[in-house]
Design a protein around this motif. Structure first.
Motif, PDB file in Angstrom:
ATOM      1  N   GLY A  42      19.174   6.513  21.000  1.00  0.00           N
ATOM      2  CA  GLY A  42      20.594   6.232  20.820  1.00  0.00           C
ATOM      3  C   GLY A  42      20.891   5.365  19.601  1.00  0.00           C
ATOM      4  N   ALA A  43      19.850   4.750  19.002  1.00  0.00           N
ATOM      5  CA  ALA A  43      20.057   3.940  17.797  1.00  0.00           C
ATOM      6  C   ALA A  43      20.529   4.859  16.665  1.00  0.00           C
ATOM      7  N   ARG A  44      21.273   4.286  15.723  1.00  0.00           N
ATOM      8  CA  ARG A  44      21.855   5.085  14.645  1.00  0.00           C
ATOM      9  C   ARG A  44      21.624   4.445  13.289  1.00  0.00           C
ATOM     10  N   THR A  45      21.638   5.283  12.279  1.00  0.00           N
ATOM     11  CA  THR A  45      21.637   4.819  10.895  1.00  0.00           C
ATOM     12  C   THR A  45      22.485   5.786  10.075  1.00  0.00           C
ATOM     13  N   GLN A  46      23.203   5.236   9.114  1.00  0.00           N
ATOM     14  CA  GLN A  46      24.069   6.044   8.257  1.00  0.00           C
ATOM     15  C   GLN A  46      23.324   6.405   6.982  1.00  0.00           C
TER      16      GLN A  46
ATOM     17  N   GLU B  73      30.820  19.708  -1.118  1.00  0.00           N
ATOM     18  CA  GLU B  73      30.616  19.760   0.329  1.00  0.00           C
ATOM     19  C   GLU B  73      29.132  19.526   0.599  1.00  0.00           C
ATOM     20  N   THR B  74      28.845  18.548   1.447  1.00  0.00           N
ATOM     21  CA  THR B  74      27.461  18.217   1.789  1.00  0.00           C
ATOM     22  C   THR B  74      27.177  18.692   3.201  1.00  0.00           C
ATOM     23  N   VAL B  75      26.061  19.405   3.358  1.00  0.00           N
ATOM     24  CA  VAL B  75      25.612  19.857   4.673  1.00  0.00           C
ATOM     25  C   VAL B  75      24.368  19.049   5.020  1.00  0.00           C
ATOM     26  N   TRP B  76      24.397  18.400   6.184  1.00  0.00           N
ATOM     27  CA  TRP B  76      23.272  17.589   6.659  1.00  0.00           C
ATOM     28  C   TRP B  76      22.525  18.372   7.730  1.00  0.00           C
TER      29      TRP B  76
ATOM     30  N   ALA C 158      27.924  15.758  10.650  1.00  0.00           N
ATOM     31  CA  ALA C 158      28.439  16.272   9.377  1.00  0.00           C
ATOM     32  C   ALA C 158      28.662  15.175   8.342  1.00  0.00           C
ATOM     33  N   ASN C 159      28.688  13.911   8.776  1.00  0.00           N
ATOM     34  CA  ASN C 159      28.909  12.796   7.864  1.00  0.00           C
ATOM     35  C   ASN C 159      27.633  12.036   7.519  1.00  0.00           C
TER      36      ASN C 159
END
Length: 138
Positions: A42-46, A61-64, A76-77
Motif C-alpha cells: 500500500g506504500a506509494r511513490t510518485q 501524452e505519457t503512458v505509464w 496514469a499519473n
C-alpha cells in the motif's frame, strides 16, 4: 544536426533515476522517484518523467506501465503503489521514447500463529450467524 543528450547526476542515497535509450534527435528521457524501495503493502511513490532542457511537456501524452502489476501498480499519473513482494520495472512512454526505473517492494510480512473462532449467535430463520474471530500472536 544538433544532438541533445541528458546527463543525470544524482546524489548518493537520495533520488533514483532510470534512463531510457536515445530517441529521435538524440533526446533522452529519465524517470525520477524519491525512493526505489517501498517497505509496506500500500506504500506509494510518485514518479516523474524528466525531459531534457528545451523540450516542453505540454501536449505530450505519457503512458505509464508496470511489468509486474502484482508487485507494483502504476496509475496514469505515475503514482506507484506497492501490491506484493518483489521488483517491478515501471516504464514511461511518450512520443516514441521511453525510460524506466525499478521499484522494489520489500514489505515486512507478519505471520499469524493461531486463529480461533466462536459462533456466538445464530438465527436459523434466515441462516445468519454472528462469529467472533480472535487472532493470537505467539
Amino acid at each position: 544536426m544538433k544532438r541533445l543528450r541528458l546527463l543525470v547526476l544524482a546524489p548518493a542515497l537520495s533520488a533514483c533515476t532510470g534512463v531510457g535509450p536515445l530517441g529521435p534527435g538524440g533526446v533522452q528521457l529519465s524517470v525520477r522517484t524519491d525512493t526505489s524501495v517501498l517497505e509496506a503493502i500500500g506504500a506509494r511513490t510518485q514518479l516523474e518523467l524528466e525531459l531534457p532542457d528545451g523540450l516542453e511537456p505540454s501536449g505530450l501524452e505519457t503512458v505509464w506501465r508496470s511489468n509486474a502489476p502484482s508487485v507494483a501498480s502504476v496509475d496514469a499519473n505515475g503514482l506507484v503503489t506497492a501490491v506484493g513482494q518483489g521488483a517491478a520495472t515501471i516504464t514511461a512512454e511518450t512520443s516514441g521514447m521511453s525510460a524506466s526505473t525499478v521499484i522494489t517492494v520489500d514489505a515486512q510480512i507478519v505471520s499469524v500463529a493461531r486463529v480461533s473462532s466462536d459462533e456466538s449467535d445464530s438465527n436459523p430463520a434466515n441462516d445468519t450467524a454472528s462469529v467472533t474471530i480472535t487472532v493470537h500472536a505467539d
